[in-house]
Design a protein around this motif. Structure first.
Motif, mmCIF file in Angstrom:
data_model
loop_
_atom_site.group_PDB
_atom_site.id
_atom_site.type_symbol
_atom_site.label_atom_id
_atom_site.label_comp_id
_atom_site.label_asym_id
_atom_site.label_seq_id
_atom_site.Cartn_x
_atom_site.Cartn_y
_atom_site.Cartn_z
ATOM 1 N N SER A 44 0.612 -1.308 0.028
ATOM 2 C CA SER A 44 0.035 0.221 0.183
ATOM 3 C C SER A 44 0.840 1.252 0.054
ATOM 4 C CB SER A 44 -1.094 -0.067 1.072
ATOM 5 O OG SER A 44 -0.399 0.335 2.361
ATOM 6 N N ILE A 45 2.129 1.135 0.011
ATOM 7 C CA ILE A 45 3.052 2.279 0.106
ATOM 8 C C ILE A 45 3.216 2.761 -1.375
ATOM 9 C CG2 ILE A 45 5.322 3.204 0.892
ATOM 10 C CD1 ILE A 45 5.206 1.282 3.193
ATOM 11 N N THR A 46 2.450 3.184 -2.118
ATOM 12 C CA THR A 46 2.362 3.532 -3.526
ATOM 13 C C THR A 46 2.385 5.006 -3.780
ATOM 14 O OG1 THR A 46 0.185 3.305 -3.706
ATOM 15 C CG2 THR A 46 1.395 1.171 -4.111
ATOM 16 N N ASP A 47 2.525 5.841 -2.795
ATOM 17 C CA ASP A 47 2.241 7.320 -3.072
ATOM 18 C C ASP A 47 3.649 8.146 -2.432
ATOM 19 O OD1 ASP A 47 1.817 6.637 -0.379
ATOM 20 O OD2 ASP A 47 0.274 7.958 0.010
ATOM 21 N N VAL A 48 4.943 7.613 -2.360
ATOM 22 C CA VAL A 48 5.747 8.485 -1.954
ATOM 23 C C VAL A 48 6.565 8.776 -3.110
ATOM 24 C CG1 VAL A 48 7.987 8.027 -0.445
ATOM 25 C CG2 VAL A 48 5.894 6.736 -0.046
ATOM 26 N N ARG A 49 6.737 9.974 -2.820
ATOM 27 C CA ARG A 49 7.442 11.135 -3.885
ATOM 28 C C ARG A 49 8.869 10.324 -3.963
ATOM 29 N NH1 ARG A 49 7.051 16.090 -5.861
ATOM 30 N NH2 ARG A 49 4.912 16.794 -5.999
ATOM 31 N N GLY A 50 9.515 10.236 -5.295
ATOM 32 C CA GLY A 50 10.821 9.645 -5.077
ATOM 33 C C GLY A 50 10.801 7.948 -5.496
ATOM 34 N N THR A 51 9.641 7.527 -5.767
ATOM 35 C CA THR A 51 9.501 5.995 -5.580
ATOM 36 C C THR A 51 8.961 5.624 -6.764
ATOM 37 O OG1 THR A 51 7.673 5.861 -4.396
ATOM 38 C CG2 THR A 51 9.756 5.807 -3.055
ATOM 39 N N CYS A 52 9.202 4.503 -7.331
ATOM 40 C CA CYS A 52 8.282 3.929 -8.388
ATOM 41 C C CYS A 52 7.759 2.458 -7.805
ATOM 42 C CB CYS A 52 9.315 3.204 -9.712
ATOM 43 S SG CYS A 52 10.229 4.664 -10.321
ATOM 44 N N TYR A 53 6.817 2.195 -8.305
ATOM 45 C CA TYR A 53 6.273 0.797 -7.952
ATOM 46 C C TYR A 53 5.333 0.204 -9.363
ATOM 47 C CZ TYR A 53 1.516 3.024 -7.979
ATOM 48 O OH TYR A 53 0.371 3.759 -8.259
ATOM 49 N N ALA A 54 5.177 -1.060 -9.003
ATOM 50 C CA ALA A 54 4.258 -1.584 -10.442
ATOM 51 C C ALA A 54 2.903 -1.970 -9.652
ATOM 52 C CB ALA A 54 5.133 -2.742 -10.769
ATOM 53 N N CYS A 55 2.016 -1.992 -10.786
ATOM 54 C CA CYS A 55 0.578 -2.592 -10.671
ATOM 55 C C CYS A 55 0.014 -3.154 -11.690
ATOM 56 C CB CYS A 55 0.034 -1.216 -9.910
ATOM 57 S SG CYS A 55 -0.493 0.038 -11.275
ATOM 58 N N ASP A 56 -1.220 -3.815 -11.629
ATOM 59 C CA ASP A 56 -2.045 -4.259 -12.737
ATOM 60 C C ASP A 56 -2.336 -3.178 -13.377
ATOM 61 O OD1 ASP A 56 -3.423 -7.056 -12.824
ATOM 62 O OD2 ASP A 56 -4.482 -5.417 -13.960
ATOM 63 N N VAL A 57 -2.395 -3.311 -14.782
ATOM 64 C CA VAL A 57 -2.732 -2.180 -15.699
ATOM 65 C C VAL A 57 -4.232 -1.775 -15.150
ATOM 66 C CG1 VAL A 57 -1.443 -2.389 -17.880
ATOM 67 C CG2 VAL A 57 -3.485 -3.667 -17.595
ATOM 68 N N GLY A 103 3.798 -5.083 -20.486
ATOM 69 C CA GLY A 103 2.975 -6.349 -20.676
ATOM 70 C C GLY A 103 1.506 -5.933 -19.989
ATOM 71 N N ASN A 104 1.186 -6.796 -19.235
ATOM 72 C CA ASN A 104 -0.024 -6.578 -18.322
ATOM 73 C C ASN A 104 0.163 -5.867 -17.014
ATOM 74 O OD1 ASN A 104 1.035 -8.553 -16.815
ATOM 75 N ND2 ASN A 104 -0.586 -10.006 -17.348
ATOM 76 N N LYS A 105 1.369 -5.366 -16.878
ATOM 77 C CA LYS A 105 2.078 -4.329 -15.516
ATOM 78 C C LYS A 105 2.021 -2.996 -16.157
ATOM 79 C CE LYS A 105 1.914 -7.776 -12.387
ATOM 80 N NZ LYS A 105 1.010 -7.718 -11.342
ATOM 81 N N MET A 106 2.053 -2.117 -14.922
ATOM 82 C CA MET A 106 2.585 -0.676 -15.207
ATOM 83 C C MET A 106 3.382 -0.478 -14.273
ATOM 84 S SD MET A 106 1.308 1.565 -17.305
ATOM 85 C CE MET A 106 -0.439 1.638 -17.935
ATOM 86 N N LEU A 107 4.235 0.277 -14.783
ATOM 87 C CA LEU A 107 5.302 0.813 -13.860
ATOM 88 C C LEU A 107 4.917 2.325 -13.763
ATOM 89 C CD1 LEU A 107 8.119 0.773 -12.839
ATOM 90 C CD2 LEU A 107 8.818 2.268 -14.982
ATOM 91 N N VAL A 108 4.835 2.799 -12.272
ATOM 92 C CA VAL A 108 4.527 3.986 -12.057
ATOM 93 C C VAL A 108 5.375 4.711 -11.430
ATOM 94 C CG1 VAL A 108 2.595 5.262 -10.683
ATOM 95 C CG2 VAL A 108 1.857 3.097 -11.937
ATOM 96 N N GLN A 109 5.869 5.846 -11.770
ATOM 97 C CA GLN A 109 7.013 6.708 -11.025
ATOM 98 C C GLN A 109 6.304 7.758 -10.451
ATOM 99 O OE1 GLN A 109 11.003 8.283 -12.506
ATOM 100 N NE2 GLN A 109 9.540 10.038 -12.456
ATOM 101 N N ASN A 110 6.121 8.153 -9.062
ATOM 102 C CA ASN A 110 5.647 9.090 -8.628
ATOM 103 C C ASN A 110 6.522 10.134 -8.704
ATOM 104 O OD1 ASN A 110 3.338 8.057 -7.209
ATOM 105 N ND2 ASN A 110 4.927 6.820 -5.887
ATOM 106 N N PRO A 111 6.019 11.574 -8.659
ATOM 107 C CA PRO A 111 6.795 12.697 -8.931
ATOM 108 C C PRO A 111 8.007 12.677 -8.058
ATOM 109 C CG PRO A 111 4.649 13.359 -8.993
ATOM 110 C CD PRO A 111 4.803 11.931 -8.337
ATOM 111 N N PRO A 112 9.014 13.189 -8.354
ATOM 112 C CA PRO A 112 10.369 13.239 -7.600
ATOM 113 C C PRO A 112 10.282 13.889 -6.162
ATOM 114 C CG PRO A 112 10.745 14.258 -9.876
ATOM 115 C CD PRO A 112 9.403 14.253 -9.524
ATOM 116 N N MET A 113 11.101 13.367 -5.433
ATOM 117 C CA MET A 113 10.967 13.777 -3.851
ATOM 118 C C MET A 113 11.727 15.415 -4.321
ATOM 119 S SD MET A 113 10.482 13.590 -0.873
ATOM 120 C CE MET A 113 10.235 11.776 -0.209
ATOM 121 N N PRO A 114 11.166 16.540 -3.478
ATOM 122 C CA PRO A 114 12.018 17.656 -3.460
ATOM 123 C C PRO A 114 13.477 17.417 -2.888
ATOM 124 C CG PRO A 114 9.752 18.158 -2.343
ATOM 125 C CD PRO A 114 10.039 16.313 -2.751
ATOM 126 N N PRO A 115 14.495 18.400 -3.513
ATOM 127 C CA PRO A 115 15.723 17.974 -2.718
ATOM 128 C C PRO A 115 15.652 18.439 -1.397
ATOM 129 C CG PRO A 115 15.439 19.827 -4.373
ATOM 130 C CD PRO A 115 14.284 19.182 -4.355
#
Ligand code: SF4
Length: 356
Positions: A189-202, A249-261
């Motif tokens: 469920s940790i899918t909303d942290v800036r500066g991270t990428c996660y994968a999900c079903d499309v 494929g049937n997965k989506m890579l999601v990149q959250n926006p960058p973490m502020p410096p």
């Protein structure tokens, strides 16, 4: 005091286990020019029990079993540079020496170290949270051209089977991920942290954000690859950058926006942590770790670069905003260096990227 590197050292600290195991493809050098040192010291300062597993033997299980299953998860990095860059020259010849290993010994980390380490951890520990970071994970976060394979590879998140990529300079995303894991939140469920990428079903893809051409399409078309790179570069901006998606494929890579410096205060804090500023003494009889030589008496003054020169990955990793430490913080570090017994009378450099 170095972080524990053996189960005995964990016990000596009175710990009944560890919260995190940090796995690195480099030898353990506790100096702020090494990303692994910074991230582990930040985690330690936040109160977590962290063990350091450097250059584990990936052909056996023993090293990965050394600390048992960590309470909160594994953090995995190939080390300061991409393992393929560490192992091969631009002419694709195998290098004979490795400055990030004790005694320059070559062969102490596998090719594509992040993928190999993570797959071994999955094999041994199943669903334990795995967060990957460092240059190898960060720069391979989208579908990317791999010079050594001479083909497009999918995001490293899929090949590694990790849960999250912490991309860019990882201090604040590490702090947030650790805090949420320690509060009992599942990694899924940790899918909303800036500066991270996660994968999900499309079918679970966020509806907003920018979408790059898919992995399949960038493999087929150089033009689609260029479009994808343009979107990736354009959105690497912590103020106006959007979330980025890329189908594999049937997965989506999601990149959250960058973490502020980091703010200046945060940067001063990070560089004031109690680094030993050298390699672990266990390497002494092997001749030490040569990578320390260039940086032992250097001071990092700034991060980030607006330049985006096309051969350089700094902007894609550190971001385009230049941030600096305070004069007081730099002077304090310089004074501390002059007091070291092996100080020869000069500081090699005070700097960072964006030198042009
Ligand atoms: S100015 Fe230097 S650090 Fe900045 S993008 Fe160009 S080569 Fe990289």
């Amino acid at each position: 005091m170095f972080l524990p590197i053996t189960a005995e050292e964990v016990k000596e600290r009175g710990w009944d286990g560890v919260d995190f195991v940090y796995v690195s493809g480099d030898a353990y050098v506790d100096h702020p020019s090494f990303g692994a040192a910074i991230i582990t010291r930040v985690m330690e300062a936040e109160g977590y029990r962290v063990a350091f597993l450097s250059q584990p033997d990936w052909r056996k299980n023993d090293d990965f079993l050394r600390f048992g299953r960590p309470k909160l998860g594994f953090m995995v990095s190939s080390g300061n540079i991409d393992s393929m860059v560490a192992h091969y020259t631009a002419a694709k010849k195998h290098r004979s020496q490795d400055a990030y290993s004790p005694g320059k010994v070559m062969g102490l980390r596998p090719d594509r170290a992040v993928i190999v380490y993570c797959n071994k951890i999955r094999e041994l520990y199943g669903d334990v949270p795995i967060i990957i970071g460092g240059l190898e994970a960060s720069l391979r976060r989208f579908a990317h051209y791999d010079y050594w394979d001479d083909k497009i590879r999918r995001s490293i998140l899929f090949d590694s089977q990790a849960d999250l990529i912490s991309y860019g300079m990882g201090e604040n995303q590490t702090i947030e991920i650790c805090r949420r894991l320690s509060n009992g939140e599942p990694i899924s469920s940790i899918t909303d942290v800036r500066g991270t990428c996660y994968a999900c079903d499309v079918r679970e893809t966020p509806l907003y954000g920018a979408e790059c051409p898919s992995f399949e399409n960038v493999c087929k078309s150089k033009k689609e690859y260029a479009v994808s790179c343009r979107i990736e570069q354009d959105e690497q901006d912590h103020i106006r950058g959007k979330l980025i998606k890329q189908r594999h494929g049937n997965k989506m890579l999601v990149q959250n926006p960058p973490m502020p410096p980091l703010t200046q205060e945060e940067m001063d804090w990070v560089y004031s942590l109690p680094y030993e500023r050298t390699y672990h003494p266990c390497y002494e009889k092997m001749g030490g770790v040569p990578a320390i030589e260039e940086v032992e008496f250097s001071i990092t003054h700034n991060r980030g670069c607006f330049g985006a020169c096309n051969f350089c990955s700094i902007a894609f990793h550190q971001g385009r905003f230049v941030t600096t430490r305070s004069k007081e913080s730099i002077i304090k570090e310089a004074k501390m260096l002059t007091e070291k017994p092996n100080f020869k009378g000069y500081i090699h450099d005070i700097g960072g990227p964006t030198a042009n």
